[in-house]
Design a protein around this motif. Structure first.
Motif, mmCIF file in Angstrom:
data_model
loop_
_atom_site.group_PDB
_atom_site.id
_atom_site.type_symbol
_atom_site.label_atom_id
_atom_site.label_comp_id
_atom_site.label_asym_id
_atom_site.label_seq_id
_atom_site.Cartn_x
_atom_site.Cartn_y
_atom_site.Cartn_z
ATOM 1 N N ASN A 41 0.835 -1.207 0.000
ATOM 2 C CA ASN A 41 0.000 0.000 0.000
ATOM 3 C C ASN A 41 0.873 1.262 0.000
ATOM 4 O O ASN A 41 0.592 2.221 -0.721
ATOM 5 C CB ASN A 41 -0.900 0.035 1.241
ATOM 6 C CG ASN A 41 -1.947 -1.061 1.299
ATOM 7 O OD1 ASN A 41 -2.468 -1.372 2.361
ATOM 8 N ND2 ASN A 41 -2.256 -1.664 0.150
ATOM 9 N N ILE B 190 -4.764 -7.651 -4.623
ATOM 10 C CA ILE B 190 -5.989 -8.444 -4.753
ATOM 11 C C ILE B 190 -5.750 -9.735 -3.979
ATOM 12 O O ILE B 190 -4.710 -10.375 -4.145
ATOM 13 C CB ILE B 190 -6.290 -8.813 -6.232
ATOM 14 C CG1 ILE B 190 -6.219 -7.580 -7.145
ATOM 15 C CG2 ILE B 190 -7.613 -9.551 -6.354
ATOM 16 C CD1 ILE B 190 -7.324 -6.590 -6.963
ATOM 17 N N SER C 293 -8.807 -13.686 2.851
ATOM 18 C CA SER C 293 -8.605 -12.245 2.950
ATOM 19 C C SER C 293 -7.372 -11.909 3.782
ATOM 20 O O SER C 293 -6.731 -12.787 4.358
ATOM 21 C CB SER C 293 -9.847 -11.595 3.585
ATOM 22 O OG SER C 293 -9.982 -12.035 4.935
ATOM 23 N N ASP D 125 -5.032 -2.198 2.800
ATOM 24 C CA ASP D 125 -5.999 -1.881 1.750
ATOM 25 C C ASP D 125 -5.944 -2.952 0.665
ATOM 26 O O ASP D 125 -4.994 -3.013 -0.111
ATOM 27 C CB ASP D 125 -5.687 -0.499 1.166
ATOM 28 C CG ASP D 125 -6.624 -0.137 0.018
ATOM 29 O OD1 ASP D 125 -7.738 -0.717 -0.050
ATOM 30 O OD2 ASP D 125 -6.249 0.706 -0.817
ATOM 31 N N VAL D 126 -6.959 -3.795 0.646
ATOM 32 C CA VAL D 126 -7.088 -4.812 -0.402
ATOM 33 C C VAL D 126 -8.153 -4.327 -1.374
ATOM 34 O O VAL D 126 -9.289 -4.065 -0.975
ATOM 35 C CB VAL D 126 -7.480 -6.182 0.194
ATOM 36 C CG1 VAL D 126 -7.775 -7.179 -0.904
ATOM 37 C CG2 VAL D 126 -6.378 -6.694 1.098
ATOM 38 N N LYS D 127 -7.766 -4.177 -2.639
ATOM 39 C CA LYS D 127 -8.706 -3.639 -3.620
ATOM 40 C C LYS D 127 -9.907 -4.552 -3.826
ATOM 41 O O LYS D 127 -11.024 -4.093 -4.027
ATOM 42 C CB LYS D 127 -7.995 -3.415 -4.959
ATOM 43 C CG LYS D 127 -6.896 -2.362 -4.915
ATOM 44 C CD LYS D 127 -7.432 -0.999 -4.533
ATOM 45 C CE LYS D 127 -6.335 0.059 -4.541
ATOM 46 N NZ LYS D 127 -6.854 1.379 -4.079
ATOM 47 N N ALA D 128 -9.664 -5.874 -3.778
ATOM 48 C CA ALA D 128 -10.771 -6.824 -3.955
ATOM 49 C C ALA D 128 -10.374 -8.177 -3.378
ATOM 50 O O ALA D 128 -9.206 -8.577 -3.453
ATOM 51 C CB ALA D 128 -11.130 -6.974 -5.430
ATOM 52 N N VAL E 218 -8.137 -2.585 -12.034
ATOM 53 C CA VAL E 218 -7.589 -1.624 -11.065
ATOM 54 C C VAL E 218 -6.448 -0.836 -11.693
ATOM 55 O O VAL E 218 -6.369 0.395 -11.567
ATOM 56 C CB VAL E 218 -7.105 -2.350 -9.788
ATOM 57 C CG1 VAL E 218 -6.290 -1.403 -8.908
ATOM 58 C CG2 VAL E 218 -8.293 -2.904 -9.002
ATOM 59 N N THR F 275 -13.132 1.015 -11.309
ATOM 60 C CA THR F 275 -13.600 0.655 -9.971
ATOM 61 C C THR F 275 -13.999 -0.821 -9.947
ATOM 62 O O THR F 275 -14.687 -1.293 -10.850
ATOM 63 C CB THR F 275 -14.807 1.524 -9.560
ATOM 64 O OG1 THR F 275 -14.425 2.901 -9.599
ATOM 65 C CG2 THR F 275 -15.280 1.170 -8.162
ATOM 66 N N GLU G 160 -15.442 -4.150 -7.362
ATOM 67 C CA GLU G 160 -16.136 -4.463 -6.112
ATOM 68 C C GLU G 160 -15.133 -4.976 -5.084
ATOM 69 O O GLU G 160 -14.182 -5.674 -5.422
ATOM 70 C CB GLU G 160 -17.214 -5.525 -6.345
ATOM 71 C CG GLU G 160 -18.340 -5.088 -7.260
ATOM 72 C CD GLU G 160 -19.189 -3.977 -6.659
ATOM 73 O OE1 GLU G 160 -19.340 -3.959 -5.413
ATOM 74 O OE2 GLU G 160 -19.664 -3.121 -7.417
ATOM 75 N N LYS G 161 -15.372 -4.617 -3.813
ATOM 76 C CA LYS G 161 -14.480 -5.073 -2.735
ATOM 77 C C LYS G 161 -14.536 -6.589 -2.573
ATOM 78 O O LYS G 161 -13.547 -7.223 -2.203
ATOM 79 C CB LYS G 161 -14.863 -4.394 -1.416
ATOM 80 C CG LYS G 161 -14.269 -3.014 -1.235
ATOM 81 C CD LYS G 161 -12.783 -3.107 -0.898
ATOM 82 C CE LYS G 161 -12.190 -1.748 -0.544
ATOM 83 N NZ LYS G 161 -10.742 -1.859 -0.235
ATOM 84 N N SER G 162 -15.708 -7.156 -2.822
ATOM 85 C CA SER G 162 -15.867 -8.600 -2.726
ATOM 86 C C SER G 162 -16.411 -9.121 -4.054
ATOM 87 O O SER G 162 -17.478 -8.696 -4.494
ATOM 88 C CB SER G 162 -16.826 -8.967 -1.581
ATOM 89 O OG SER G 162 -17.034 -10.356 -1.523
#
Length: 305
Positions: A115, A122, A127, A132-135, A285, A290, A292-294
């Protein structure tokens, strides 16, 4: 005296620079929207498991299709090695990181390091607890755990005595699959024993042998992955018992075992699809889109019926 002080200060600065995680100028990733100029690092928790081999293959195949360079490293289920591996990928100037964490907590430090260097991360299947994980590209592990418990209820009835083989402690998949399973099992089943077998077939066999000795009246087994489930089946066979076992993943060995009438069922993921979707997310990314986070990958229950 002054010369000595200046020398020590200079030496300290050199050492501090050498310890920096920041890659050298020649290795720093260039901003690019062109997939053919992208370089992605993939850190896999272990390649000693068919599920993660399929996940890796999905990444490699999709990256090749997109013209993206990919560097693959195997953590061998060692969280310290994985952290070092990711540091190495950063030093090699990757544009993005795809990480399948061995331990969701332990991986957080290197996620935060990425980060700080503006390298998007990703995660796949599991997880990271921090950073900060983009997805996160994964199956709905909680839902899968629920599906396993519901199937066991339909197979052996309410209040049946069940053993649970848990995955690697600290892995998000372990927590989530267990959470979903217990949301149903705590109300409709009797979980008489549970123990970690680290997603490993040999450990699944050994743990199951020990648990059978202390719980001879068990009526069903839920394993957090197919490797442990297949190990448990071997232990059950050796005991001369006939106990239904439900796994999770849907790897090739598990599907063949179901066809042969050994494994009762598995909550099947699509690891190659998870890999493909992760590469697509990384590309998006890097192109400023943009995501989705999941990002969920579909599940299905596979039985012989």
């Amino acid at each position: 005296m002054k010369k000595t002080s200046l020398f020590l200060i200079s030496l300290l600065l050199i050492l501090m620079t050498g310890c920096s995680l920041e890659p050298p100028e020649w290795a720093k990733p260039a901003n690019t929207n062109n997939p053919k100029e992208m370089k992605i690092g993939l850190s896999i928790s272990t390649l000693n498991n068919p599920f993660f081999v399929a996940l890796k293959d999905g990444v490699v195949a999709e990256a090749k299709k997109q013209g993206i360079e990919v560097i693959v490293v195997d953590a061998q289920n060692d969280s310290a090695k994985q952290s070092n591996d990711v540091d190495d990928l950063i030093q090699k100037g990757v544009n993005a990181l795809l990480i399948n964490p061995t331990d969701s907590s332990a991986i957080s430090t290197v996620v935060q390091s990425a980060n700080s260097l503006n390298i998007p991360v990703i995660t796949l299947d599991r997880s990271a607890d921090k950073g900060d994980v983009k997805a996160l590209v994964a199956s709905d592990n909680v839902k899968g755990g629920q599906m396993a418990a519901e199937y066991i209820v339909s197979k052996v009835g309410k209040n049946a005595k069940v053993i649970e083989l848990e995955g690697v402690p600290g892995a998000s998949a372990t927590r989530e699959r267990g959470k979903g399973f217990h949301e149903v099992a705590d109300k409709q089943l009797n979980v008489i024993a549970k123990q970690a077998a680290d997603f490993d077939r040999t450990k699944g066999l050994n743990v199951m042998e020990n648990l059978l000795q202390g719980n001879p009246d068990v009526q069903a087994v839920f394993a957090h992955n197919d490797e442990m489930a297949l190990g448990a089946i071997e232990a059950i066979k050796s005991s001369g018992k006939d106990i239904p076992v439900v796994g999770f993943d849907g790897n090739e060995d598990a599907l063949n075992s179901i066809k042969a009438g050994a494994l009762t069922a598995t909550v099947a993921q699509q690891p190659d699809l998870i890999g493909q979707m992760a590469v697509q997310a990384a590309r998006d990314v890097l192109q400023g889109k943009t995501v989705e986070k999941s990002i969920p990958a579909p599940l299905k229950l596979v039985t012989k019926e």
